[in-house]
Motif scaffolding. Structure first.
Motif, PDB file in Angstrom:
ATOM      1  N   LEU A 213     -70.970  55.247  60.216  1.00  0.00           N
ATOM      2  CA  LEU A 213     -70.978  56.712  60.211  1.00  0.00           C
ATOM      3  C   LEU A 213     -71.657  57.249  61.469  1.00  0.00           C
ATOM      4  CD1 LEU A 213     -70.515  59.490  58.888  1.00  0.00           C
ATOM      5  CD2 LEU A 213     -72.729  59.166  57.726  1.00  0.00           C
ATOM      6  N   PHE A 214     -72.810  56.688  61.831  1.00  0.00           N
ATOM      7  CA  PHE A 214     -73.507  57.135  63.039  1.00  0.00           C
ATOM      8  C   PHE A 214     -72.633  56.913  64.275  1.00  0.00           C
ATOM      9  CE2 PHE A 214     -78.291  57.559  62.256  1.00  0.00           C
ATOM     10  CZ  PHE A 214     -78.087  58.092  60.993  1.00  0.00           C
ATOM     11  N   ALA A 215     -71.973  55.772  64.350  1.00  0.00           N
ATOM     12  CA  ALA A 215     -71.085  55.490  65.493  1.00  0.00           C
ATOM     13  C   ALA A 215     -69.949  56.509  65.538  1.00  0.00           C
ATOM     14  CB  ALA A 215     -70.542  54.070  65.399  1.00  0.00           C
ATOM     15  N   PHE A 216     -69.380  56.825  64.382  1.00  0.00           N
ATOM     16  CA  PHE A 216     -68.303  57.803  64.314  1.00  0.00           C
ATOM     17  C   PHE A 216     -68.784  59.182  64.764  1.00  0.00           C
ATOM     18  CE2 PHE A 216     -66.224  61.143  61.770  1.00  0.00           C
ATOM     19  CZ  PHE A 216     -64.929  61.028  62.240  1.00  0.00           C
ATOM     20  N   LEU A 217     -69.930  59.618  64.248  1.00  0.00           N
ATOM     21  CA  LEU A 217     -70.450  60.946  64.579  1.00  0.00           C
ATOM     22  C   LEU A 217     -70.807  61.086  66.059  1.00  0.00           C
ATOM     23  CD1 LEU A 217     -72.703  61.612  61.454  1.00  0.00           C
ATOM     24  CD2 LEU A 217     -70.465  62.619  61.975  1.00  0.00           C
ATOM     25  N   ASN A 218     -71.074  59.968  66.715  1.00  0.00           N
ATOM     26  CA  ASN A 218     -71.431  60.014  68.128  1.00  0.00           C
ATOM     27  C   ASN A 218     -70.247  59.812  69.059  1.00  0.00           C
ATOM     28  OD1 ASN A 218     -74.281  60.622  68.425  1.00  0.00           O
ATOM     29  ND2 ASN A 218     -74.565  58.826  67.127  1.00  0.00           N
ATOM     30  N   ARG A 219     -69.031  59.693  68.532  1.00  0.00           N
ATOM     31  CA  ARG A 219     -67.848  59.693  69.387  1.00  0.00           C
ATOM     32  C   ARG A 219     -67.769  61.065  70.062  1.00  0.00           C
ATOM     33  NH1 ARG A 219     -63.263  57.254  65.338  1.00  0.00           N
ATOM     34  NH2 ARG A 219     -64.173  55.181  65.115  1.00  0.00           N
TER      35      ARG A 219
ATOM     36  N   LEU B 284     -76.625  69.793  69.384  1.00  0.00           N
ATOM     37  CA  LEU B 284     -76.072  68.803  70.305  1.00  0.00           C
ATOM     38  C   LEU B 284     -76.412  67.400  69.855  1.00  0.00           C
ATOM     39  CD1 LEU B 284     -77.084  70.489  73.637  1.00  0.00           C
ATOM     40  CD2 LEU B 284     -74.769  70.071  72.855  1.00  0.00           C
ATOM     41  N   GLY B 285     -75.501  66.483  70.127  1.00  0.00           N
ATOM     42  CA  GLY B 285     -75.785  65.073  69.953  1.00  0.00           C
ATOM     43  C   GLY B 285     -76.113  64.471  71.311  1.00  0.00           C
ATOM     44  N   PRO B 286     -76.427  63.192  71.344  1.00  0.00           N
ATOM     45  CA  PRO B 286     -76.825  62.561  72.607  1.00  0.00           C
ATOM     46  C   PRO B 286     -75.667  62.200  73.525  1.00  0.00           C
ATOM     47  CG  PRO B 286     -76.895  60.971  70.834  1.00  0.00           C
ATOM     48  CD  PRO B 286     -76.573  62.304  70.207  1.00  0.00           C
ATOM     49  N   ASN B 287     -74.436  62.279  73.056  1.00  0.00           N
ATOM     50  CA  ASN B 287     -73.289  61.840  73.837  1.00  0.00           C
ATOM     51  C   ASN B 287     -72.867  62.931  74.824  1.00  0.00           C
ATOM     52  OD1 ASN B 287     -70.864  60.932  74.840  1.00  0.00           O
ATOM     53  ND2 ASN B 287     -70.123  60.174  72.888  1.00  0.00           N
ATOM     54  N   THR B 288     -73.189  62.738  76.095  1.00  0.00           N
ATOM     55  CA  THR B 288     -72.846  63.739  77.109  1.00  0.00           C
ATOM     56  C   THR B 288     -71.340  63.798  77.377  1.00  0.00           C
ATOM     57  OG1 THR B 288     -73.254  62.159  78.883  1.00  0.00           O
ATOM     58  CG2 THR B 288     -75.076  63.612  78.261  1.00  0.00           C
TER      59      THR B 288
END
Length: 101
Positions: free
Chosen positions: A21-27, A41-45
């Motif tokens: 789930l975390f990997a999916f949310l950070n796509r 915001l998430g960490p994925n620039t």
């Protein structure tokens, strides 16, 4: 800038799926949708490429803004001033007075 945290419990009943789930949310595309829906915001620039162009200059993860961002100092905000108020209370009062002008 303030921090947000999420955790997966070690030994939890669904650790593997929680990691997925975390990997999916950070796509990038998913993170952009989350940002648009919540303002967080998430960490994925890489999500910048999926956000409306007019949003980019307003975001802390815009490379042009990263040197201007200051991390929140929770200890300072919670510290008491000589008048007995916390620094957070003082800042809130100043903000409200400024907005009322």
């Amino acid at each position: 800038m303030s921090y947000s945290y999420a955790a997966i419990l070690k030994g939890g009943p669904n650790t593997g799926n929680a990691q997925k789930l975390f990997a999916f949310l950070n796509r990038a595309q998913i993170a952009a949708g989350f940002t648009q829906a919540t303002g967080y915001l998430g960490p994925n620039t890489h999500q910048l490429q999926y956000l409306p162009p007019e949003w980019i200059p307003l975001l802390t993860i815009d490379p042009k803004n990263t040197l201007k961002v200051l991390p929140e100092d929770s200890a300072w905000l919670a510290a008491k001033r000589l008048d007995g108020k916390t620094n957070a209370d003082h800042l809130q009062e100043r903000w409200l007075a400024w907005r009322a002008q």
